[in-house]
Design a protein around this motif. Sequence first.
Motif, PDB file in Angstrom:
ATOM      1  N   ARG A 324       1.004  -1.281   0.247  1.00  0.00           N
ATOM      2  CA  ARG A 324       0.082   0.068  -0.124  1.00  0.00           C
ATOM      3  C   ARG A 324       1.409   1.104   0.022  1.00  0.00           C
ATOM      4  O   ARG A 324       0.654   2.521  -0.696  1.00  0.00           O
ATOM      5  CB  ARG A 324      -0.705  -0.666   1.004  1.00  0.00           C
ATOM      6  N   ALA A 325       2.065   1.562   0.692  1.00  0.00           N
ATOM      7  CA  ALA A 325       2.713   2.262   0.557  1.00  0.00           C
ATOM      8  C   ALA A 325       3.707   2.499  -0.567  1.00  0.00           C
ATOM      9  O   ALA A 325       3.508   3.853  -1.101  1.00  0.00           O
ATOM     10  CB  ALA A 325       3.703   2.465   2.645  1.00  0.00           C
ATOM     11  N   ARG A 326       3.840   1.592  -1.069  1.00  0.00           N
ATOM     12  CA  ARG A 326       4.671   1.643  -2.286  1.00  0.00           C
ATOM     13  C   ARG A 326       3.772   1.995  -3.704  1.00  0.00           C
ATOM     14  O   ARG A 326       4.116   1.890  -4.657  1.00  0.00           O
ATOM     15  CB  ARG A 326       5.468   0.320  -2.582  1.00  0.00           C
ATOM     16  N   THR A 327       2.409   1.501  -3.600  1.00  0.00           N
ATOM     17  CA  THR A 327       1.368   1.421  -4.759  1.00  0.00           C
ATOM     18  C   THR A 327       1.860   1.080  -5.833  1.00  0.00           C
ATOM     19  O   THR A 327       2.053   1.096  -6.694  1.00  0.00           O
ATOM     20  CB  THR A 327       1.164   3.112  -5.425  1.00  0.00           C
ATOM     21  N   THR A 328       1.920  -0.420  -5.374  1.00  0.00           N
ATOM     22  CA  THR A 328       2.388  -1.598  -6.528  1.00  0.00           C
ATOM     23  C   THR A 328       1.619  -2.926  -5.775  1.00  0.00           C
ATOM     24  O   THR A 328       1.142  -2.840  -4.969  1.00  0.00           O
ATOM     25  CB  THR A 328       3.966  -1.250  -6.222  1.00  0.00           C
ATOM     26  N   LEU A 329       2.303  -3.148  -6.721  1.00  0.00           N
ATOM     27  CA  LEU A 329       2.037  -4.951  -6.181  1.00  0.00           C
ATOM     28  C   LEU A 329       3.284  -5.932  -5.736  1.00  0.00           C
ATOM     29  O   LEU A 329       4.345  -5.469  -6.265  1.00  0.00           O
ATOM     30  CB  LEU A 329       0.668  -5.775  -7.298  1.00  0.00           C
ATOM     31  N   PRO A 330       3.127  -7.238  -5.111  1.00  0.00           N
ATOM     32  CA  PRO A 330       3.954  -7.950  -5.497  1.00  0.00           C
ATOM     33  C   PRO A 330       4.427  -8.306  -6.853  1.00  0.00           C
ATOM     34  O   PRO A 330       4.288  -8.404  -7.832  1.00  0.00           O
ATOM     35  CB  PRO A 330       3.379  -9.420  -4.657  1.00  0.00           C
ATOM     36  N   LEU A 331       5.926  -8.583  -6.989  1.00  0.00           N
ATOM     37  CA  LEU A 331       6.633  -8.780  -8.123  1.00  0.00           C
ATOM     38  C   LEU A 331       6.028  -9.805  -9.078  1.00  0.00           C
ATOM     39  O   LEU A 331       5.362  -9.708 -10.308  1.00  0.00           O
ATOM     40  CB  LEU A 331       8.175  -9.034  -7.731  1.00  0.00           C
ATOM     41  N   PRO A 332       5.759 -10.990  -8.510  1.00  0.00           N
ATOM     42  CA  PRO A 332       4.745 -12.086  -9.480  1.00  0.00           C
ATOM     43  C   PRO A 332       3.129 -11.178 -10.298  1.00  0.00           C
ATOM     44  O   PRO A 332       3.149 -11.557 -11.252  1.00  0.00           O
ATOM     45  CB  PRO A 332       4.953 -12.906  -8.726  1.00  0.00           C
ATOM     46  N   HIS A 333       2.656 -10.709  -9.323  1.00  0.00           N
ATOM     47  CA  HIS A 333       1.563  -9.705  -9.074  1.00  0.00           C
ATOM     48  C   HIS A 333       1.663  -8.898 -10.836  1.00  0.00           C
ATOM     49  O   HIS A 333       0.659  -8.696 -11.652  1.00  0.00           O
ATOM     50  CB  HIS A 333       0.133  -9.854  -8.376  1.00  0.00           C
ATOM     51  N   LEU A 334       2.753  -7.781 -10.119  1.00  0.00           N
ATOM     52  CA  LEU A 334       2.937  -6.786 -11.085  1.00  0.00           C
ATOM     53  C   LEU A 334       3.197  -7.236 -12.318  1.00  0.00           C
ATOM     54  O   LEU A 334       3.113  -6.821 -13.890  1.00  0.00           O
ATOM     55  CB  LEU A 334       3.774  -6.092 -10.796  1.00  0.00           C
ATOM     56  N   ALA A 335       4.015  -8.156 -12.301  1.00  0.00           N
ATOM     57  CA  ALA A 335       4.744  -9.137 -13.686  1.00  0.00           C
ATOM     58  C   ALA A 335       3.394  -9.445 -14.404  1.00  0.00           C
ATOM     59  O   ALA A 335       3.122  -9.393 -15.656  1.00  0.00           O
ATOM     60  CB  ALA A 335       5.559 -10.258 -14.003  1.00  0.00           C
ATOM     61  N   ALA A 336       2.247  -9.997 -13.685  1.00  0.00           N
ATOM     62  CA  ALA A 336       1.151 -10.745 -15.138  1.00  0.00           C
ATOM     63  C   ALA A 336       0.414  -9.565 -15.138  1.00  0.00           C
ATOM     64  O   ALA A 336      -0.533  -9.983 -15.900  1.00  0.00           O
ATOM     65  CB  ALA A 336       0.319 -11.959 -13.774  1.00  0.00           C
ATOM     66  N   TRP A 337       0.085  -8.650 -13.659  1.00  0.00           N
ATOM     67  CA  TRP A 337      -0.348  -7.740 -14.671  1.00  0.00           C
ATOM     68  C   TRP A 337      -0.163  -6.772 -15.801  1.00  0.00           C
ATOM     69  O   TRP A 337      -0.771  -6.021 -17.097  1.00  0.00           O
ATOM     70  CB  TRP A 337      -0.912  -6.000 -13.318  1.00  0.00           C
ATOM     71  N   THR A 338       1.291  -7.064 -15.753  1.00  0.00           N
ATOM     72  CA  THR A 338       1.966  -6.005 -16.987  1.00  0.00           C
ATOM     73  C   THR A 338       1.297  -6.419 -18.795  1.00  0.00           C
ATOM     74  O   THR A 338       1.524  -6.260 -19.422  1.00  0.00           O
ATOM     75  CB  THR A 338       3.595  -5.843 -17.084  1.00  0.00           C
ATOM     76  N   ALA A 339       1.655  -7.816 -17.761  1.00  0.00           N
ATOM     77  CA  ALA A 339       0.638  -8.623 -19.463  1.00  0.00           C
ATOM     78  C   ALA A 339      -0.286  -9.243 -19.741  1.00  0.00           C
ATOM     79  O   ALA A 339      -0.711  -8.535 -20.945  1.00  0.00           O
ATOM     80  CB  ALA A 339       1.754  -9.939 -19.410  1.00  0.00           C
ATOM     81  N   HIS A 340      -1.046  -9.055 -18.693  1.00  0.00           N
ATOM     82  CA  HIS A 340      -2.371  -9.045 -18.529  1.00  0.00           C
ATOM     83  C   HIS A 340      -3.380  -7.719 -18.935  1.00  0.00           C
ATOM     84  O   HIS A 340      -4.250  -7.774 -20.332  1.00  0.00           O
ATOM     85  CB  HIS A 340      -2.967  -9.800 -17.895  1.00  0.00           C
ATOM     86  N   THR A 341      -2.641  -6.789 -18.956  1.00  0.00           N
ATOM     87  CA  THR A 341      -3.679  -5.566 -19.591  1.00  0.00           C
ATOM     88  C   THR A 341      -2.526  -4.228 -19.787  1.00  0.00           C
ATOM     89  O   THR A 341      -3.119  -3.725 -21.027  1.00  0.00           O
ATOM     90  CB  THR A 341      -3.654  -5.156 -17.666  1.00  0.00           C
ATOM     91  N   ALA A 342      -1.481  -4.072 -19.408  1.00  0.00           N
ATOM     92  CA  ALA A 342      -0.688  -3.287 -20.111  1.00  0.00           C
ATOM     93  C   ALA A 342      -0.486  -3.208 -21.694  1.00  0.00           C
ATOM     94  O   ALA A 342      -0.013  -2.716 -22.131  1.00  0.00           O
ATOM     95  CB  ALA A 342       0.503  -2.268 -19.423  1.00  0.00           C
ATOM     96  N   CYS A 343       0.310  -4.832 -22.134  1.00  0.00           N
ATOM     97  CA  CYS A 343       0.745  -5.335 -22.898  1.00  0.00           C
ATOM     98  C   CYS A 343      -0.650  -5.658 -23.883  1.00  0.00           C
ATOM     99  O   CYS A 343      -0.402  -6.563 -24.469  1.00  0.00           O
ATOM    100  CB  CYS A 343       1.898  -6.036 -22.332  1.00  0.00           C
ATOM    101  N   ARG A 344      -2.112  -5.557 -23.292  1.00  0.00           N
ATOM    102  CA  ARG A 344      -3.010  -6.198 -23.628  1.00  0.00           C
ATOM    103  C   ARG A 344      -3.380  -6.099 -25.409  1.00  0.00           C
ATOM    104  O   ARG A 344      -3.422  -6.655 -26.252  1.00  0.00           O
ATOM    105  CB  ARG A 344      -4.526  -6.301 -23.309  1.00  0.00           C
ATOM    106  N   SER A 345      -2.726  -4.975 -25.789  1.00  0.00           N
ATOM    107  CA  SER A 345      -2.906  -4.224 -27.042  1.00  0.00           C
ATOM    108  C   SER A 345      -2.031  -4.911 -28.054  1.00  0.00           C
ATOM    109  O   SER A 345      -2.201  -4.569 -29.364  1.00  0.00           O
ATOM    110  CB  SER A 345      -2.947  -3.112 -27.656  1.00  0.00           C
ATOM    111  N   LEU A 346      -1.144  -5.481 -27.928  1.00  0.00           N
ATOM    112  CA  LEU A 346       0.441  -5.869 -28.112  1.00  0.00           C
ATOM    113  C   LEU A 346      -0.204  -7.219 -28.956  1.00  0.00           C
ATOM    114  O   LEU A 346       0.440  -7.903 -29.520  1.00  0.00           O
ATOM    115  CB  LEU A 346       1.340  -5.811 -27.535  1.00  0.00           C
ATOM    116  N   ARG A 347      -0.788  -8.293 -27.934  1.00  0.00           N
ATOM    117  CA  ARG A 347      -1.473  -9.247 -28.151  1.00  0.00           C
ATOM    118  C   ARG A 347      -1.943  -9.182 -29.556  1.00  0.00           C
ATOM    119  O   ARG A 347      -3.053  -8.789 -29.372  1.00  0.00           O
ATOM    120  CB  ARG A 347      -1.976 -10.060 -27.355  1.00  0.00           C
ATOM    121  N   PRO A 348      -1.277 -10.343 -30.643  1.00  0.00           N
ATOM    122  CA  PRO A 348      -1.538 -10.516 -31.640  1.00  0.00           C
ATOM    123  C   PRO A 348      -2.570 -11.121 -31.776  1.00  0.00           C
ATOM    124  O   PRO A 348      -3.422 -12.935 -31.268  1.00  0.00           O
ATOM    125  CB  PRO A 348      -0.607 -11.064 -32.476  1.00  0.00           C
TER     126      PRO A 348
END
Length: 450
Positions: A324-348
Amino acid sequence: MPERVMPGRTDDLITLGAAETLWVDLTADSAVPTASGAFTRSPAHPQAGYVLLGGHTVATVRASGGRWSVPKAEVWRAAADLNAVGMDRQDLVRIGPFRGAPRQEYSDETSLCWRRRITCELQELGSPERTAGREEDRPYHLAGIDWRQILVERTHDGTRRTWWLPRAVVRLLDAAEHTEKQWVQAARARRATAAVTGPLPHPRQAPNDDGRRTTSPKGPTAVLRPYNGELSGQLYSVLSRKPGTSRRVAEWVCAVCRTAPATVLDHCHEHGYVRAPVCQSCNTQERPDHLYSNDIRVAGRYTRLFDTDAVDWLRHWHRCPGCRARTTLPLPHLAAWTAHTACRSLRPTHRDPRGSRGRKPCGVLRVSWTGSQQAPRSCLLTVSVDFCPSGEHRVLAQVPYREAADRFRIWLAETAPTVAAAAGPDRLDDLPAQPRPVITDTNGEGLALF
């Protein structure tokens, strides 16, 4: 077909055989398959004073002549609740086997302990198909649910088998175990009281054929209290060693789904703080799908974690003061979020091979990382696609950790403003200087992982 469940029915008694027929008929259209031996076949044991049906305990009554019966209205009530359960056969939870798993114990043959029963059954018979060959001496139902019809077996590396059940069924069976424990504890308390003070009047009495009354134990409905942050800010390493913690956890309802009884304490492995008591189903759903210690596959459940149920899960993750203080997620969850959400438009996408005009996403997303969240400048997330039909689309993007964290903060403010408003570096001053490394051993039954 008998008439459907209606309110106001009389609480008349029916024999066990009639109850089994009624149970199967009432649940014929249920999404969860049921079995006909719910009252007479193992692990049902009417002599114990109850029979489990879904998440309900149905009282058994011994009438004149030694014949066991059950209240008809309770069978109807249990059937109505089961019929209301929706089941997604694609939303699966792994139930075993787990390497190094502690043996689950039960005191006698009547205890449900459904995970151990299924594990022992499948390990002895070798495969689900062989289970049907010994129907006469093998249990095939649990709390009236025919688990064999919905068990899914998967094979990894050509040799290692794993077993899976739909999440809705796992929650039902967990609720049945919890209800049974509450019943047994209440029965023991009544016996202890009766031994000191003498017999007490019982809340349920059933008439015999000759008009006399016979008592039947009816366990109280377990009332679970909602979790309101009672464990906030406590370290899991300290709390898990305190006597009575497991019993205390079982008194709460799951802090995520708010429907099933809590069974474990979910905690952040990077910062060590307790998040909340959760049920096995939610705890398993949150667990990253690791291929290696720094490589996860972005499974279908992330649609719930970051789309349909995002606000609930974000609030849960940010129960950890460090995240909460760092406004982030544990690394595995942040990695999954990056692939699933932030890079969604890149998936062919590819044309659907089934002949429809639509297109389907290519392959399966995977994200790996080098470095650690302890050294953000050197940590790099790599998003790629596995199992592309044409062998293309290997690496979609490489995102530095800090960029991924910044994207997440922006998305969090848009998706869950109330969660984002409670986060930030000025929210807590007593954080550890450095987060702990992520635990890499994901092969055991540590279902509290992440």
